[in-house]
Design a protein around this motif. Sequence first.
Motif, PDB file in Angstrom:
ATOM      1  N   PRO A 222      38.204  45.270  62.962  1.00 41.83           N
ATOM      2  CA  PRO A 222      37.896  44.909  61.571  1.00 41.83           C
ATOM      3  C   PRO A 222      36.431  45.177  61.240  1.00 41.83           C
ATOM      4  O   PRO A 222      35.566  44.973  62.101  1.00 41.83           O
ATOM      5  CB  PRO A 222      38.188  43.408  61.534  1.00 41.83           C
ATOM      6  CG  PRO A 222      37.958  42.943  62.944  1.00 41.83           C
ATOM      7  CD  PRO A 222      38.385  44.092  63.819  1.00 41.83           C
ATOM      8  N   GLN A 223      36.162  45.662  60.051  1.00 45.16           N
ATOM      9  CA  GLN A 223      34.775  45.811  59.592  1.00 45.16           C
ATOM     10  C   GLN A 223      34.754  45.948  58.075  1.00 45.16           C
ATOM     11  O   GLN A 223      35.297  46.916  57.532  1.00 45.16           O
ATOM     12  CB  GLN A 223      34.105  47.045  60.209  1.00 45.16           C
ATOM     13  CG  GLN A 223      32.651  47.217  59.779  1.00 45.16           C
ATOM     14  CD  GLN A 223      31.786  46.043  60.207  1.00 45.16           C
ATOM     15  OE1 GLN A 223      31.616  45.772  61.398  1.00 45.16           O
ATOM     16  NE2 GLN A 223      31.251  45.298  59.245  1.00 45.16           N
ATOM     17  N   ALA A 224      34.106  45.003  57.400  1.00 45.72           N
ATOM     18  CA  ALA A 224      33.911  45.156  55.959  1.00 45.72           C
ATOM     19  C   ALA A 224      32.864  46.237  55.738  1.00 45.72           C
ATOM     20  O   ALA A 224      31.889  46.327  56.469  1.00 45.72           O
ATOM     21  CB  ALA A 224      33.451  43.831  55.346  1.00 45.72           C
TER      22      ALA A 224
ATOM     23  N   LYS B 211      32.109  46.043  48.102  1.00 47.70           N
ATOM     24  CA  LYS B 211      32.511  45.574  49.429  1.00 47.70           C
ATOM     25  C   LYS B 211      34.017  45.689  49.610  1.00 47.70           C
ATOM     26  O   LYS B 211      34.786  45.229  48.767  1.00 47.70           O
ATOM     27  CB  LYS B 211      32.068  44.119  49.616  1.00 47.70           C
ATOM     28  CG  LYS B 211      32.310  43.592  51.012  1.00 47.70           C
ATOM     29  CD  LYS B 211      31.683  42.223  51.186  1.00 47.70           C
ATOM     30  CE  LYS B 211      32.031  41.625  52.531  1.00 47.70           C
ATOM     31  NZ  LYS B 211      31.378  40.311  52.705  1.00 47.70           N
ATOM     32  N   VAL B 212      34.436  46.295  50.704  1.00 41.77           N
ATOM     33  CA  VAL B 212      35.857  46.518  50.978  1.00 41.77           C
ATOM     34  C   VAL B 212      36.181  46.112  52.413  1.00 41.77           C
ATOM     35  O   VAL B 212      35.482  46.525  53.341  1.00 41.77           O
ATOM     36  CB  VAL B 212      36.235  48.028  50.861  1.00 41.77           C
ATOM     37  CG1 VAL B 212      37.739  48.180  50.693  1.00 41.77           C
ATOM     38  CG2 VAL B 212      35.474  48.716  49.763  1.00 41.77           C
ATOM     39  N   GLU B 213      37.233  45.313  52.596  1.00 37.27           N
ATOM     40  CA  GLU B 213      37.688  45.006  53.954  1.00 37.27           C
ATOM     41  C   GLU B 213      38.324  46.266  54.524  1.00 37.27           C
ATOM     42  O   GLU B 213      39.204  46.862  53.909  1.00 37.27           O
ATOM     43  CB  GLU B 213      38.711  43.861  53.939  1.00 37.27           C
ATOM     44  CG  GLU B 213      38.152  42.529  53.473  1.00 37.27           C
ATOM     45  CD  GLU B 213      36.942  42.040  54.269  1.00 37.27           C
ATOM     46  OE1 GLU B 213      36.880  42.299  55.503  1.00 37.27           O
ATOM     47  OE2 GLU B 213      36.045  41.413  53.657  1.00 37.27           O
TER      48      GLU B 213
ATOM     49  N   VAL C  13      44.945  44.580  55.396  1.00 37.64           N
ATOM     50  CA  VAL C  13      43.855  45.555  55.216  1.00 37.64           C
ATOM     51  C   VAL C  13      44.475  46.917  54.920  1.00 37.64           C
ATOM     52  O   VAL C  13      45.444  47.320  55.570  1.00 37.64           O
ATOM     53  CB  VAL C  13      42.948  45.603  56.469  1.00 37.64           C
ATOM     54  CG1 VAL C  13      41.922  46.724  56.380  1.00 37.64           C
ATOM     55  CG2 VAL C  13      42.254  44.248  56.666  1.00 37.64           C
TER      56      VAL C  13
ATOM     57  N   THR D 164      28.274  40.670  59.542  1.00 38.78           N
ATOM     58  CA  THR D 164      27.939  39.246  59.583  1.00 38.78           C
ATOM     59  C   THR D 164      26.927  39.059  60.707  1.00 38.78           C
ATOM     60  O   THR D 164      26.742  39.959  61.538  1.00 38.78           O
ATOM     61  CB  THR D 164      29.182  38.395  59.897  1.00 38.78           C
ATOM     62  OG1 THR D 164      29.622  38.732  61.228  1.00 38.78           O
ATOM     63  CG2 THR D 164      30.314  38.642  58.896  1.00 38.78           C
TER      64      THR D 164
ATOM     65  N   TRP E 136      40.493  54.915  50.198  1.00 35.72           N
ATOM     66  CA  TRP E 136      39.439  54.383  49.339  1.00 35.72           C
ATOM     67  C   TRP E 136      38.716  55.542  48.674  1.00 35.72           C
ATOM     68  O   TRP E 136      38.281  56.470  49.362  1.00 35.72           O
ATOM     69  CB  TRP E 136      38.441  53.521  50.122  1.00 35.72           C
ATOM     70  CG  TRP E 136      37.550  52.759  49.180  1.00 35.72           C
ATOM     71  CD1 TRP E 136      36.277  53.076  48.799  1.00 35.72           C
ATOM     72  CD2 TRP E 136      37.892  51.560  48.474  1.00 35.72           C
ATOM     73  NE1 TRP E 136      35.808  52.164  47.892  1.00 35.72           N
ATOM     74  CE2 TRP E 136      36.771  51.221  47.670  1.00 35.72           C
ATOM     75  CE3 TRP E 136      39.035  50.743  48.415  1.00 35.72           C
ATOM     76  CZ2 TRP E 136      36.780  50.109  46.830  1.00 35.72           C
ATOM     77  CZ3 TRP E 136      39.036  49.633  47.591  1.00 35.72           C
ATOM     78  CH2 TRP E 136      37.910  49.316  46.811  1.00 35.72           C
TER      79      TRP E 136
END
Length: 397
Positions: free
Chosen positions: A131-133, A140-142, A177, A268, A382
């Motif tokens: 996982p990485q936003a 911002k996209v997950e 996601v 984060t 995206w």
Amino acid sequence: SHKFWDTQPVARDALQDDISKQLEAATIKDEKKTTGYIKEQTVEEIRKEPYPLPAGFEWCVLDVNNEEQLDMMYNLLNRNYVEDDDNMFRFDYSRDFLKWAVCPPGYKVDLHLAVRAQKTGKLFGVITAIPQAMIVDGVKVEMVEINFLCVHKKLRSKRLAPVLIKEITRRVNLTGVFSAVYTAGVVLPGSIGCARYYHRSIQFKKLVEVGFTRVPNNQTMATAVKLNRVPAQPITKGFRAMEERDVVGAHKLLMDYLVSFKVYPALTVDEFRHWILPKDKVVNSYVSTSADGTVENLCSFYHLPSSCVKHPTHSHIYAAYSYYNVATTVPLKQLMNDCLGQAKAEGQDVFNALNVMENDKFLHDLRFGMGDGNLNYYLYNWHSPDVQPEEIGLVLL
Ligand code: MYA
Ligand code: JJ1
């Protein structure tokens, strides 16, 4: 045409796309979207059953904290993963590196996907998602980062890769996601930008011996060796290995810096800690701080050796790859020269960097030379504007 990629929600290359060609010809304004999903989906509509595999093969997941399973992944990649254009070198990610690369905060074992032979249990394919936003053009996209797609050399060109990609997509979609980011040496549909590899020799003589580089026509071995010397002692005042006490400050320093790029990870503090704190033979990072402990400069590299596929005596070249660097009180060039010295102290033969972020500011002066490899950046599902290398604030492993 691409039998598989033409069915996937990725940006179409305007020049290859017949419809946009026709639109252009008719001078109808093609309002290319620059943000949002290419295909809107919900978890409910995602298929619940795994995709079928050819007879004799089955899906499995790799628990990299289990030594035997880690060994299986390590061996598949060590023998079958990415090579340079002339098949002289092959990436040899270490076991510790692989564990680190696929187990950041929030990782899911279910997304460390592999294909094995039903009878023998032998691995024939792998693909991983973490996982990485991401921030793309300020949004911002997950997402997940996809890496380590590999099919055993004996099973190449049998369309197993599309099955691996479809199955990891299905599993990621079931977690809610719908977009991904990845890089590849090859050109495929969905590319948003292209970066170039640069190389700085540290052990020049060895690099010549293995055929990684050559002595320039106007130089002798001795002069080339001299020209490639690096200072053992850092010049930046207070330069030292990064520690836990620096994490919060260095995180702020990096995220304040990354805002200036069009594509970058929204890390984060916990993710940043995972990716940056020094890990022996995996990742090195250095900081310098003001008197009160405020982190002012940060530089880092990761360790990715390559096997020398054909060489009789040298088994590996040890390569450091430039990772995330921020200089606020010294020139970036000086910070990176100090970083080069540390890479040498860590036993590296070469320091590699992409021309992303502000790296172009130091590549020439610090004697990096352009490599023969490209790295294409991709987004899955995206919309994104095309990005120049210096607009990319993301380094994948
Ligand atoms: S990049 C590193 C990739 N690995 C290697 O280069 C290691 C050495 N090579 C191999 O192991 C194989 O050659 C691979 C292909 C596995 C690469 N990315 O099975 P095939 C398309 C995507 O017959 P094989 C990394 O890890 C090709 O255009 N697609 O071919 C990031 C053709 O499609 P089309 C690729 O050679 C990976 C089809 O595969 C790549 O036996 C990101 C042929 O399949 C490539 N690197 O196997 C994956 N190479 O006919 C995408 C070839 O349409 C993730 N192909 O042209 C997408 C997002 C998924 C998650 C979404 C979540 C929302
Ligand atoms: O390492 C790479 N190239 C080297 C070795 C070339 C060997 C012959 N093909 C290279 N060396 C020359 C350096 C020299 C420095 C001083 C000035 C003159 C030149 O160019 C290349 C990158 O350049 N590496 C690869 O091709 C490996 C694959 C890269 C794609 C990686 C895809 C990763 C996917 C992960 O998701």
